[in-house]
Design a protein around this motif. Structure first.
Motif, PDB file in Angstrom:
ATOM      1  N   GLU A   1      14.655   3.409  -0.939  1.00  0.00           N
ATOM      2  CA  GLU A   1      14.676   2.607  -2.155  1.00  0.00           C
ATOM      3  C   GLU A   1      14.447   3.483  -3.383  1.00  0.00           C
ATOM      4  N   ARG A   2      13.521   4.417  -3.261  1.00  0.00           N
ATOM      5  CA  ARG A   2      13.240   5.314  -4.375  1.00  0.00           C
ATOM      6  C   ARG A   2      14.425   6.236  -4.667  1.00  0.00           C
ATOM      7  N   GLU A   3      15.092   6.693  -3.628  1.00  0.00           N
ATOM      8  CA  GLU A   3      16.286   7.529  -3.817  1.00  0.00           C
ATOM      9  C   GLU A   3      17.373   6.753  -4.550  1.00  0.00           C
TER      10      GLU A   3
ATOM     11  N   THR B   1       2.246  11.001   5.306  1.00  0.00           N
ATOM     12  CA  THR B   1       1.982   9.869   6.184  1.00  0.00           C
ATOM     13  C   THR B   1       3.074   9.749   7.235  1.00  0.00           C
ATOM     14  N   LEU B   2       4.315   9.981   6.830  1.00  0.00           N
ATOM     15  CA  LEU B   2       5.434   9.935   7.767  1.00  0.00           C
ATOM     16  C   LEU B   2       5.290  11.008   8.839  1.00  0.00           C
TER      17      LEU B   2
ATOM     18  N   THR C   1       0.839  -1.197   0.000  1.00  0.00           N
ATOM     19  CA  THR C   1       0.000   0.000   0.000  1.00  0.00           C
ATOM     20  C   THR C   1       0.872   1.243   0.000  1.00  0.00           C
ATOM     21  N   LEU C   2       1.929   1.225   0.790  1.00  0.00           N
ATOM     22  CA  LEU C   2       2.826   2.371   0.853  1.00  0.00           C
ATOM     23  C   LEU C   2       3.570   2.574  -0.463  1.00  0.00           C
ATOM     24  N   ARG C   3       3.942   1.492  -1.125  1.00  0.00           N
ATOM     25  CA  ARG C   3       4.665   1.602  -2.397  1.00  0.00           C
ATOM     26  C   ARG C   3       3.794   2.213  -3.488  1.00  0.00           C
ATOM     27  N   GLU C   4       2.489   2.062  -3.384  1.00  0.00           N
ATOM     28  CA  GLU C   4       1.574   2.629  -4.372  1.00  0.00           C
ATOM     29  C   GLU C   4       1.384   4.124  -4.190  1.00  0.00           C
TER      30      GLU C   4
ATOM     31  N   LYS D   1      10.352   5.004   5.649  1.00  0.00           N
ATOM     32  CA  LYS D   1      11.725   5.449   5.386  1.00  0.00           C
ATOM     33  C   LYS D   1      12.456   4.487   4.457  1.00  0.00           C
ATOM     34  N   THR D   2      12.176   3.196   4.585  1.00  0.00           N
ATOM     35  CA  THR D   2      12.796   2.203   3.710  1.00  0.00           C
ATOM     36  C   THR D   2      12.352   2.413   2.269  1.00  0.00           C
TER      37      THR D   2
END
Length: 68
Positions: free
Chosen positions: A59-61, A17-18, A5-8, A54-55
């Motif tokens: 990953e996106r960075e 959200t953070l 859900t977070l990856r979407e 944060k993970t």
């Protein structure tokens, strides 16, 4: 919240959200210190959600850095 859900979510949604989760964790810690916390498992859930967010951001960075 599940990692899928977070990856979407978009980057802005993840950041919001953070921030909300960090505020909630702070509030829960205050309640725990004043002995008015109902469920101590909420602390653990919030910490894990923060770590997941944060993970995913990291990953996106890394993906963006590799693409350059």
């Amino acid at each position: 919240m599940k990692a899928n859900t977070l990856r979407e979510m978009s980057g802005e949604q993840l950041t919001l959200t953070l921030k909300d989760t960090l505020k909630n964790l702070f509030r829960l810690r205050l309640q725990a210190n004043t002995e008015k916390l109902d469920s101590s498992s909420e602390l653990k859930k919030n910490r894990r959600l923060i770590a997941r967010i944060k993970t995913i951001q990291r990953e996106r960075e890394q993906t963006a850095a590799q693409a350059q």
